[in-house]
Design a protein around this motif. Sequence first.
Motif, PDB file in Angstrom:
ATOM      1  N   LYS A 151       3.350  30.966  69.699  1.00 24.73           N
ATOM      2  CA  LYS A 151       4.241  31.995  70.237  1.00 24.73           C
ATOM      3  C   LYS A 151       4.952  31.489  71.494  1.00 24.73           C
ATOM      4  N   ARG A 152       4.191  30.852  72.393  1.00 21.68           N
ATOM      5  CA  ARG A 152       4.753  30.405  73.673  1.00 21.68           C
ATOM      6  C   ARG A 152       5.818  29.326  73.466  1.00 21.68           C
ATOM      7  N   LEU A 153       5.729  28.602  72.384  1.00 21.60           N
ATOM      8  CA  LEU A 153       6.674  27.531  72.097  1.00 21.60           C
ATOM      9  C   LEU A 153       8.109  28.034  72.108  1.00 21.60           C
ATOM     10  N   ASP A 154       8.315  29.268  71.652  1.00 24.76           N
ATOM     11  CA  ASP A 154       9.664  29.825  71.536  1.00 24.76           C
ATOM     12  C   ASP A 154       9.973  30.863  72.608  1.00 24.76           C
ATOM     13  N   GLU A 155       9.180  30.874  73.667  1.00 22.85           N
ATOM     14  CA  GLU A 155       9.450  31.796  74.773  1.00 22.85           C
ATOM     15  C   GLU A 155      10.167  31.066  75.914  1.00 22.85           C
ATOM     16  N   TYR A 156      10.810  31.843  76.766  1.00 18.43           N
ATOM     17  CA  TYR A 156      11.531  31.308  77.919  1.00 18.43           C
ATOM     18  C   TYR A 156      10.597  31.285  79.135  1.00 18.43           C
ATOM     19  N   PRO A 157      10.899  30.467  80.132  1.00 22.03           N
ATOM     20  CA  PRO A 157      10.008  30.371  81.299  1.00 22.03           C
ATOM     21  C   PRO A 157       9.675  31.709  81.948  1.00 22.03           C
ATOM     22  N   HIS A 158      10.647  32.646  82.018  1.00 23.02           N
ATOM     23  CA  HIS A 158      10.381  33.909  82.702  1.00 23.02           C
ATOM     24  C   HIS A 158       9.382  34.782  81.950  1.00 23.02           C
ATOM     25  N   GLN A 159       9.115  34.436  80.693  1.00 27.91           N
ATOM     26  CA  GLN A 159       8.171  35.219  79.897  1.00 27.91           C
ATOM     27  C   GLN A 159       6.736  34.745  80.072  1.00 27.91           C
ATOM     28  N   LEU A 160       6.552  33.647  80.807  1.00 23.47           N
ATOM     29  CA  LEU A 160       5.227  33.091  81.044  1.00 23.47           C
ATOM     30  C   LEU A 160       4.758  33.408  82.456  1.00 23.47           C
ATOM     31  N   SER A 161       3.464  33.496  82.633  1.00 19.13           N
ATOM     32  CA  SER A 161       2.901  33.680  83.972  1.00 19.13           C
ATOM     33  C   SER A 161       3.037  32.380  84.766  1.00 19.13           C
ATOM     34  N   GLY A 162       2.778  32.445  86.077  1.00 18.95           N
ATOM     35  CA  GLY A 162       2.865  31.248  86.910  1.00 18.95           C
ATOM     36  C   GLY A 162       1.924  30.149  86.440  1.00 18.95           C
ATOM     37  N   GLY A 163       0.700  30.527  86.082  1.00 17.02           N
ATOM     38  CA  GLY A 163      -0.254  29.531  85.610  1.00 17.02           C
ATOM     39  C   GLY A 163       0.177  28.891  84.307  1.00 17.02           C
ATOM     40  N   MET A 164       0.731  29.695  83.387  1.00 18.69           N
ATOM     41  CA  MET A 164       1.188  29.136  82.109  1.00 18.69           C
ATOM     42  C   MET A 164       2.414  28.252  82.297  1.00 18.69           C
ATOM     43  N   ARG A 165       3.292  28.629  83.236  1.00 19.67           N
ATOM     44  CA  ARG A 165       4.449  27.764  83.507  1.00 19.67           C
ATOM     45  C   ARG A 165       4.000  26.404  84.049  1.00 19.67           C
ATOM     46  N   GLN A 166       2.987  26.411  84.911  1.00 17.24           N
ATOM     47  CA  GLN A 166       2.501  25.138  85.437  1.00 17.24           C
ATOM     48  C   GLN A 166       1.836  24.313  84.340  1.00 17.24           C
ATOM     49  N   ARG A 167       1.136  24.965  83.425  1.00 13.54           N
ATOM     50  CA  ARG A 167       0.558  24.254  82.281  1.00 13.54           C
ATOM     51  C   ARG A 167       1.662  23.666  81.407  1.00 13.54           C
ATOM     52  N   ALA A 168       2.748  24.411  81.248  1.00 11.20           N
ATOM     53  CA  ALA A 168       3.874  23.894  80.465  1.00 11.20           C
ATOM     54  C   ALA A 168       4.477  22.653  81.137  1.00 11.20           C
ATOM     55  N   MET A 169       4.550  22.673  82.474  1.00 15.15           N
ATOM     56  CA  MET A 169       5.049  21.515  83.211  1.00 15.15           C
ATOM     57  C   MET A 169       4.137  20.309  83.007  1.00 15.15           C
ATOM     58  N   ILE A 170       2.829  20.540  83.009  1.00 15.61           N
ATOM     59  CA  ILE A 170       1.873  19.463  82.775  1.00 15.61           C
ATOM     60  C   ILE A 170       2.039  18.922  81.358  1.00 15.61           C
ATOM     61  N   ALA A 171       2.223  19.832  80.389  1.00 16.84           N
ATOM     62  CA  ALA A 171       2.432  19.416  79.006  1.00 16.84           C
ATOM     63  C   ALA A 171       3.668  18.538  78.885  1.00 16.84           C
ATOM     64  N   MET A 172       4.746  18.928  79.558  1.00 16.53           N
ATOM     65  CA  MET A 172       5.980  18.151  79.509  1.00 16.53           C
ATOM     66  C   MET A 172       5.793  16.772  80.147  1.00 16.53           C
ATOM     67  N   ALA A 173       5.076  16.747  81.288  1.00 22.40           N
ATOM     68  CA  ALA A 173       4.875  15.484  81.994  1.00 22.40           C
ATOM     69  C   ALA A 173       4.034  14.507  81.177  1.00 22.40           C
ATOM     70  N   LEU A 174       3.060  15.029  80.418  1.00 25.16           N
ATOM     71  CA  LEU A 174       2.141  14.152  79.685  1.00 25.16           C
ATOM     72  C   LEU A 174       2.558  13.920  78.231  1.00 25.16           C
ATOM     73  N   ALA A 175       3.653  14.531  77.797  1.00 26.64           N
ATOM     74  CA  ALA A 175       4.036  14.469  76.390  1.00 26.64           C
ATOM     75  C   ALA A 175       4.309  13.047  75.913  1.00 26.64           C
TER      76      ALA A 175
END
Length: 338
Positions: A151-175
């Motif tokens: 579900k989160r894959l197709d959501e926009y940053p504003h739809q995620l909490s601060g913690g989930m946005r930071q996890r997404a940043m980590i995912a992008m950095a380590l991809a």
Amino acid sequence: MPSPADALPILDVDGLSVRLGKMDQNIVDNVSFTLAPGQTLCVVGESGCGKSLTALALMGLLQSPPLSISGGTARLGGEDLLSMQPADFREIRGGRMAMIFQEPMTSLNPGLRIGEQIAESVRRHKGVSRAAARNRALEMLRRVRIPAPEKRLDEYPHQLSGGMRQRAMIAMALANDPELLIADEPTTALDVTIQAQILDLMRVLQSETGAAMIMITHDLGVVAEMADKVAVMYGGHIVEAGSVERIFTDPQHPYTIGLMSSMPSLGRRQDRLVTVPGVVPQPGAMPKGCRFATRCPFRTEACETVPVLRPCGEGHEVACIHAPLENLAARDLRETGT
């Protein structure tokens, strides 16, 4: 199997200096350190000490002008990052080295879905199809433990909490499985519980990938939890460096001691918190010699000479002419006769 400390360095920084405009003084001056695969270096110091500028210089993200590299080398696997052409640097940034920024809401593109942003980086550096990149994005969201990743894959940053946005940043950095990860205050904007989860996640992912990591922070609790090595910065200089054990058990620079003393303790507080007196001098107005001299209780005329990092025990360096400070204390006792 060799420990990270025994491995050949993946990053070797020697004399890195950054200048602002036409100032005579460097605002980051003669910064040197090495980092091995799987090792974590925590860079600690007050705001304005040069931590983030050092990271941005290594990532080729300085705003130029007015900022510019004025000296030094930084070799990633033997390749000098600071002498690279912008096109060559873009091949490395996001691939072999990546950065996690302090505030994900200003780092993520608000107009793109989370999955698209991760997949874009994968396609750029891996040259895979859209479908393969999307699958990799989904895999990374699972790895960073984001709930309902499909579900989160197709959501926009504003739809995620601060913690989930930071996890997404980590995912992008380590991809793209980088060799070097730079994290600039990655938990500052998060509450304490989420901070602990993010730090634990980063530690697990680093152990899985073997990446070297530079973590920039002002939080000594984070340093104690994450670091193998510590570099204490003040006024653009590294004033003390060594293993986390040495820095915490035997700090030798007056600034490091001040930082340690200012940490709040658990339990009933008997006295006021200790503070380091004075303020950090403005860029271009640093004192002659030691940049900490105007705030140092041990300053003498000899402090007008620029101190250099020198050994102060095994795996421990300090830039203070008075170190080891135990000798200074003993001398003062002899002089006062007490």
